[in-house]
Design an enzyme around this catalytic site. Structure first.
Site, PDB file in Angstrom:
ATOM      1  CB  SER A 161      -0.897   0.017   1.242  1.00 24.71           C
ATOM      2  OG  SER A 161      -1.575   1.261   1.368  1.00 24.71           O
ATOM      3  CE1 TYR A 172      -4.345  -2.180   4.918  1.00 30.79           C
ATOM      4  CE2 TYR A 172      -3.527   0.019   4.431  1.00 30.79           C
ATOM      5  CZ  TYR A 172      -3.980  -1.214   3.996  1.00 30.79           C
ATOM      6  OH  TYR A 172      -4.060  -1.479   2.649  1.00 30.79           O
TER       7      TYR A 172
END
Length: 254
Positions: A147, A160
């Site tokens: 990500s 995350y």
């Protein structure tokens, strides 16, 4: 395109979103695709049906990640399904796409959320590779979906972002370790993509416009944007690329 003819690919989290498009693209390029899913059985079967309608080959593999025995269960079911499809229990392409999200700042994050994110986003990819090594053919491909949150400050989802940063570290270590086997290991880092994981962010015109403004192309990413990059990394054309993280954000925040 048939550049992956005769190859077998395992795509985790392939029932929806980015994973679905990755599975469809690899199948379109000729690979037999194992469509892994955790709980979305109907969606996984729909992915398989779409692939078969387009002339490709695929089959579903159920296994919840982030729980004890997850990886062992996945590979037991994968091996069985491959034999049922007349194939040996071997893999050429492993795409670690499955993941879970959780928004929480440093003041809000809980041990329970942190443990869940690590179990699915970081621990599972590591042990999927470990257990997959004896099945991974020489010259294989490992592709990790990370990500943009691992590269830019993302304090609203700190845990995350940490898990995705760890997977980029894993990518580099594996690339060096598996190089002698001709295996390349790379990661792909999407930005904002129009999937159900990000639905709350882009499902309104105002939200979509806000996310689109990050990219130099002034639009939100599509799952196919990421899938096309994965297809390149899965192909022989990427044979001299390893240990890299490919930015797939559409030039966000340049």
């Amino acid at each position: 395109m048939n550049g992956l003819q005769g190859k077998t690919a395992l795509v985790t989290g392939a029932s929806r979103g980015i994973g679905r498009d990755i599975a469809r693209r690899l199948a379109a390029d000729g690979a037999l695709v194992a469509v892994h899913y955790g709980s979305s059985e109907a969606a996984a079967h729909d992915t398989v049906a779409r692939i078969e309608k387009d002339g490709g080959r695929a089959f579903p593999v159920p296994a919840e990640l982030g729980v004890p025995g997850d990886v062992e269960t996945l590979f037991e079911r994968l091996d069985r399904a491959l034999l049922e499809n007349g194939e040996e229990p071997a893999v050429d392409i492993l795409v670690n796409n499955a993941g879970t999200s959780g928004s929480a700042s440093v003041a809000e994050v809980t041990p329970e959320l942190f443990d869940r994110l690590v179990a699915v986003n970081t621990k599972a990819p590591l042990f999927l590779v470990q257990h997959g090594l004896k099945r991974l053919r020489h010259g294989g491909r490992v592709i990790n979906i990370t990500s943009a949150a691992a590269r830019v400050a993302f304090p609203e989802s700190i845990a995350y972002a940490m898990t995705k940063g760890a997977v980029e570290t894993l990518t580099r270590a594996l690339a060096k370790d598996l190089g002698p086997r001709g295996v390349t290991v790379n990661s792909v880092a999407p930005g904002f993509v129009a999937t159900d994981m990000n639905a709350r962010r882009w499902s309104t015109p105002e939200g979509e416009a806000a996310l689109a403004s990050f990219s130099v192309f002034n639009r939100v990413g599509r799952p196919s944007d990421v899938a096309d990059i994965v297809a390149f990394l899965a192909s022989d054309a990427s044979r001299w690329v390893t240990g890299q993280c490919i930015d797939a954000t559409g030039g966000s925040m340049l």
